[in-house]
Design a protein around this motif. Structure first.
Motif, PDB file in Angstrom:
ATOM      1  N   ASP A 160       1.724  -8.852  -0.042  1.00  0.00           N
ATOM      2  CA  ASP A 160       2.043  -9.393  -1.368  1.00  0.00           C
ATOM      3  C   ASP A 160       0.839  -9.297  -2.296  1.00  0.00           C
ATOM      4  O   ASP A 160       0.984  -8.982  -3.485  1.00  0.00           O
ATOM      5  N   THR A 181       0.553 -15.440   0.189  1.00  0.00           N
ATOM      6  CA  THR A 181       1.861 -15.029  -0.319  1.00  0.00           C
ATOM      7  C   THR A 181       2.274 -15.959  -1.453  1.00  0.00           C
ATOM      8  O   THR A 181       2.809 -15.526  -2.478  1.00  0.00           O
ATOM      9  N   ASN A 219      -2.496  -9.127   3.586  1.00  0.00           N
ATOM     10  CA  ASN A 219      -1.300  -9.635   2.935  1.00  0.00           C
ATOM     11  C   ASN A 219      -0.686  -8.589   2.000  1.00  0.00           C
ATOM     12  O   ASN A 219      -1.271  -8.265   0.964  1.00  0.00           O
ATOM     13  N   GLY A 244      -1.761 -16.409   5.747  1.00  0.00           N
ATOM     14  CA  GLY A 244      -0.853 -15.440   5.134  1.00  0.00           C
ATOM     15  C   GLY A 244       0.128 -16.114   4.194  1.00  0.00           C
ATOM     16  O   GLY A 244       0.400 -15.610   3.093  1.00  0.00           O
ATOM     17  N   ASP A 302      -6.021  -5.304   2.622  1.00  0.00           N
ATOM     18  CA  ASP A 302      -5.744  -6.733   2.674  1.00  0.00           C
ATOM     19  C   ASP A 302      -4.726  -6.966   3.779  1.00  0.00           C
ATOM     20  O   ASP A 302      -3.882  -6.103   4.031  1.00  0.00           O
TER      21      ASP A 302
END
Length: 244
Positions: free
Chosen positions: A93, A27, A91, A23, A89
Protein backbone atom coordinates in the motif's frame (compact mmCIF):
# COMPACT_ATOMS: atom_id res chain seq x y z
CA UNK A 1 9.02 -24.12 23.12
CA UNK A 2 7.77 -20.64 23.91
CA UNK A 3 8.34 -18.05 21.16
CA UNK A 4 10.55 -15.06 21.97
CA UNK A 5 8.71 -11.77 22.30
CA UNK A 6 9.54 -8.36 20.89
CA UNK A 7 8.15 -4.88 21.41
CA UNK A 8 5.35 -3.57 19.27
CA UNK A 9 5.41 -0.13 20.80
CA UNK A 10 4.88 -0.83 24.49
CA UNK A 11 3.23 -4.22 23.90
CA UNK A 12 5.11 -7.53 23.92
CA UNK A 13 4.20 -9.72 20.93
CA UNK A 14 5.75 -12.50 18.89
CA UNK A 15 7.99 -11.46 15.96
CA UNK A 16 5.33 -12.65 13.50
CA UNK A 17 2.67 -10.58 15.29
CA UNK A 18 4.87 -7.50 15.19
CA UNK A 19 5.46 -7.81 11.46
CA UNK A 20 1.71 -8.22 10.89
CA UNK A 21 0.75 -5.36 13.22
CA UNK A 22 3.31 -2.96 11.71
CA UNK A 23 1.95 -3.85 8.28
CA UNK A 24 -1.56 -2.98 9.46
CA UNK A 25 -0.36 0.38 10.82
CA UNK A 26 1.18 1.42 7.53
CA UNK A 27 -1.71 0.14 5.47
CA UNK A 28 -3.87 2.40 7.65
CA UNK A 29 -1.67 5.50 7.34
CA UNK A 30 -0.35 5.03 3.78
CA UNK A 31 -2.58 7.69 2.23
CA UNK A 32 -1.96 10.05 5.12
CA UNK A 33 1.78 9.51 5.32
CA UNK A 34 2.69 13.18 4.86
CA UNK A 35 0.19 14.09 7.55
CA UNK A 36 1.74 11.50 9.85
CA UNK A 37 5.22 12.93 9.35
CA UNK A 38 3.95 16.47 9.82
CA UNK A 39 2.39 15.47 13.14
CA UNK A 40 5.51 13.64 14.30
CA UNK A 41 7.94 16.40 13.31
CA UNK A 42 5.99 19.64 13.26
CA UNK A 43 6.54 19.74 9.50
CA UNK A 44 10.32 19.65 9.79
CA UNK A 45 10.69 16.21 8.20
CA UNK A 46 11.08 17.84 4.77
CA UNK A 47 14.16 19.75 5.93
CA UNK A 48 15.60 16.65 7.59
CA UNK A 49 15.10 14.62 4.41
CA UNK A 50 16.85 17.32 2.35
CA UNK A 51 19.79 17.23 4.75
CA UNK A 52 19.80 13.42 4.72
CA UNK A 53 20.07 13.27 0.93
CA UNK A 54 22.85 15.87 0.97
CA UNK A 55 24.75 13.52 3.31
CA UNK A 56 24.15 10.55 1.00
CA UNK A 57 25.52 12.56 -1.97
CA UNK A 58 23.81 10.47 -4.66
CA UNK A 59 25.68 10.55 -7.95
CA UNK A 60 24.54 10.06 -11.51
CA UNK A 61 24.38 6.38 -12.45
CA UNK A 62 24.75 5.06 -8.90
CA UNK A 63 22.58 2.10 -7.91
CA UNK A 64 20.83 2.95 -4.64
CA UNK A 65 18.39 0.87 -2.59
CA UNK A 66 15.92 3.04 -0.69
CA UNK A 67 14.43 0.66 1.88
CA UNK A 68 11.11 1.41 3.60
CA UNK A 69 10.85 4.17 1.02
CA UNK A 70 7.28 3.43 -0.04
CA UNK A 71 5.94 6.91 -0.69
CA UNK A 72 9.04 8.05 -2.56
CA UNK A 73 10.10 11.09 -0.52
CA UNK A 74 13.78 10.11 -0.41
CA UNK A 75 13.83 8.40 -3.81
CA UNK A 76 12.49 11.46 -5.62
CA UNK A 77 15.26 13.59 -4.16
CA UNK A 78 17.98 11.07 -5.11
CA UNK A 79 16.61 10.43 -8.59
CA UNK A 80 16.78 14.18 -9.24
CA UNK A 81 20.57 13.84 -8.83
CA UNK A 82 20.70 11.11 -11.49
CA UNK A 83 20.89 8.08 -9.18
CA UNK A 84 19.20 4.85 -10.24
CA UNK A 85 16.94 4.15 -7.27
CA UNK A 86 15.14 0.96 -6.33
CA UNK A 87 12.34 1.81 -3.90
CA UNK A 88 11.50 -1.10 -1.63
CA UNK A 89 8.97 -1.50 1.14
CA UNK A 90 7.37 -4.43 2.93
CA UNK A 91 3.99 -2.75 2.51
CA UNK A 92 2.48 -2.72 -1.00
CA UNK A 93 0.00 0.00 0.00
CA UNK A 94 2.88 2.36 0.76
CA UNK A 95 4.51 1.52 -2.57
CA UNK A 96 1.21 2.14 -4.31
CA UNK A 97 1.03 5.66 -2.87
CA UNK A 98 4.62 6.30 -3.98
CA UNK A 99 3.94 5.10 -7.52
CA UNK A 100 0.91 7.36 -7.78
CA UNK A 101 2.94 10.32 -6.53
CA UNK A 102 5.74 9.54 -9.01
CA UNK A 103 3.24 9.38 -11.86
CA UNK A 104 1.79 12.77 -10.95
CA UNK A 105 5.29 14.25 -10.91
CA UNK A 106 6.31 12.63 -14.18
CA UNK A 107 9.06 10.57 -12.52
CA UNK A 108 9.36 7.31 -14.43
CA UNK A 109 12.93 6.14 -13.76
CA UNK A 110 12.36 4.43 -10.39
CA UNK A 111 12.05 0.71 -9.71
CA UNK A 112 9.41 -0.33 -7.16
CA UNK A 113 9.65 -3.65 -5.34
CA UNK A 114 8.01 -5.25 -2.30
CA UNK A 115 10.80 -6.40 0.03
CA UNK A 116 11.31 -7.40 3.65
CA UNK A 117 14.36 -5.56 5.01
CA UNK A 118 15.36 -8.66 7.00
CA UNK A 119 15.42 -11.00 3.98
CA UNK A 120 16.18 -9.04 0.81
CA UNK A 121 15.88 -10.86 -2.51
CA UNK A 122 18.75 -8.93 -4.13
CA UNK A 123 22.08 -10.56 -4.93
CA UNK A 124 25.21 -9.80 -2.92
CA UNK A 125 27.00 -6.57 -3.88
CA UNK A 126 24.10 -5.13 -5.89
CA UNK A 127 24.10 -1.49 -4.73
CA UNK A 128 26.39 1.47 -4.17
CA UNK A 129 24.30 2.89 -1.32
CA UNK A 130 21.50 1.82 1.00
CA UNK A 131 19.17 4.38 2.55
CA UNK A 132 16.34 4.00 5.05
CA UNK A 133 14.44 7.02 6.41
CA UNK A 134 12.01 6.72 9.32
CA UNK A 135 11.70 3.00 8.73
CA UNK A 136 14.33 1.09 10.68
CA UNK A 137 12.50 1.37 14.01
CA UNK A 138 9.55 -0.53 12.52
CA UNK A 139 11.68 -3.52 11.50
CA UNK A 140 11.13 -6.58 13.70
CA UNK A 141 14.78 -7.76 13.67
CA UNK A 142 16.91 -4.65 13.26
CA UNK A 143 20.32 -6.42 13.40
CA UNK A 144 19.16 -8.77 10.62
CA UNK A 145 18.15 -5.80 8.47
CA UNK A 146 21.53 -4.13 9.01
CA UNK A 147 23.33 -7.35 8.05
CA UNK A 148 21.23 -7.56 4.88
CA UNK A 149 22.11 -3.95 4.06
CA UNK A 150 25.78 -4.85 4.39
CA UNK A 151 25.35 -7.94 2.20
CA UNK A 152 23.70 -6.16 -0.75
CA UNK A 153 26.21 -3.31 -0.80
CA UNK A 154 29.33 -3.37 -2.97
CA UNK A 155 32.76 -2.78 -1.44
CA UNK A 156 33.02 0.92 -0.82
CA UNK A 157 29.24 1.14 -0.50
CA UNK A 158 27.58 3.18 2.23
CA UNK A 159 24.56 3.01 4.48
CA UNK A 160 22.62 6.04 5.67
CA UNK A 161 19.80 5.89 8.22
CA UNK A 162 17.46 8.73 9.21
CA UNK A 163 15.37 8.07 12.30
CA UNK A 164 13.77 9.56 15.37
CA UNK A 165 15.62 8.98 18.62
CA UNK A 166 15.94 10.72 22.01
CA UNK A 167 16.94 14.35 22.52
CA UNK A 168 19.50 15.17 25.20
CA UNK A 169 18.70 18.89 25.19
CA UNK A 170 17.58 19.83 28.73
CA UNK A 171 13.86 20.46 28.76
CA UNK A 172 13.37 19.90 25.03
CA UNK A 173 13.41 16.11 25.19
CA UNK A 174 10.87 16.10 28.01
CA UNK A 175 8.66 18.62 26.20
CA UNK A 176 8.68 16.57 23.00
CA UNK A 177 7.92 13.38 24.92
CA UNK A 178 4.92 15.08 26.52
CA UNK A 179 3.74 16.39 23.14
CA UNK A 180 4.25 13.01 21.49
CA UNK A 181 2.51 10.93 24.12
CA UNK A 182 -0.39 13.28 24.89
CA UNK A 183 -1.05 15.21 21.68
CA UNK A 184 -0.08 13.15 18.62
CA UNK A 185 -2.46 10.20 19.25
CA UNK A 186 -5.36 12.59 19.89
CA UNK A 187 -4.64 14.59 16.75
CA UNK A 188 -4.25 11.35 14.81
CA UNK A 189 -7.68 10.30 16.01
CA UNK A 190 -9.26 13.68 15.22
CA UNK A 191 -7.65 14.23 11.83
CA UNK A 192 -7.09 10.70 10.52
CA UNK A 193 -9.57 8.71 12.60
CA UNK A 194 -6.79 6.37 13.75
CA UNK A 195 -5.54 6.85 17.31
CA UNK A 196 -3.99 3.39 17.66
CA UNK A 197 -1.60 3.71 14.72
CA UNK A 198 -0.32 7.06 15.93
CA UNK A 199 -0.02 5.71 19.47
CA UNK A 200 2.19 2.89 18.16
CA UNK A 201 4.36 5.31 16.20
CA UNK A 202 4.99 7.39 19.33
CA UNK A 203 5.80 4.29 21.38
CA UNK A 204 8.13 2.95 18.68
CA UNK A 205 10.25 6.10 18.92
CA UNK A 206 10.51 5.70 22.69
CA UNK A 207 11.66 2.09 22.27
CA UNK A 208 14.29 2.79 19.61
CA UNK A 209 17.95 2.52 20.72
CA UNK A 210 19.68 5.70 21.77
CA UNK A 211 21.95 7.31 19.15
CA UNK A 212 25.28 5.91 20.34
CA UNK A 213 23.89 2.40 20.80
CA UNK A 214 22.46 2.35 17.28
CA UNK A 215 25.82 3.57 15.94
CA UNK A 216 27.38 0.54 17.63
CA UNK A 217 24.77 -1.74 16.05
CA UNK A 218 25.77 -0.48 12.59
CA UNK A 219 29.37 -1.39 13.39
CA UNK A 220 28.31 -4.82 14.67
CA UNK A 221 26.66 -5.48 11.29
CA UNK A 222 30.07 -5.16 9.62
CA UNK A 223 30.23 -1.48 8.67
CA UNK A 224 33.28 0.65 9.38
CA UNK A 225 33.53 4.35 10.25
CA UNK A 226 30.05 4.17 11.75
CA UNK A 227 29.00 7.68 12.72
CA UNK A 228 25.96 9.56 14.01
CA UNK A 229 24.92 13.15 13.39
CA UNK A 230 22.32 14.27 15.96
CA UNK A 231 19.75 16.90 15.04
CA UNK A 232 17.81 18.79 17.72
CA UNK A 233 19.96 17.18 20.38
CA UNK A 234 19.32 13.69 19.01
CA UNK A 235 15.54 13.88 18.52
CA UNK A 236 16.37 12.90 14.95
CA UNK A 237 19.71 11.44 13.85
CA UNK A 238 21.52 10.59 10.65
CA UNK A 239 23.69 7.48 10.99
CA UNK A 240 26.18 6.30 8.41
CA UNK A 241 28.70 3.56 7.77
CA UNK A 242 30.85 2.09 5.00
CA UNK A 243 31.44 -1.40 3.66
CA UNK A 244 35.06 -2.22 2.84
Amino acid sequence: MEQPQVNFGDQLVTPEEKTRKVGAVFTSVARRYDLMNDLMSGGMHRLWKDRFVRRVKPRSGEQILDMAGGTGDIAFRMAAKGALVTVSDINPDMLGVGQQRAEKRGIDNLLWQVENAETLSFADASFDAYTIAFGIRNVTDIPAALREAHRVLRRGGRIFVLEFSTSDWPGFGEAYELYASKVIPRVGEAVAGDRDSYQYLVESIRRFPRPERFREMIGEAGFVRAAVEPLLGGLVCIWSGWKI
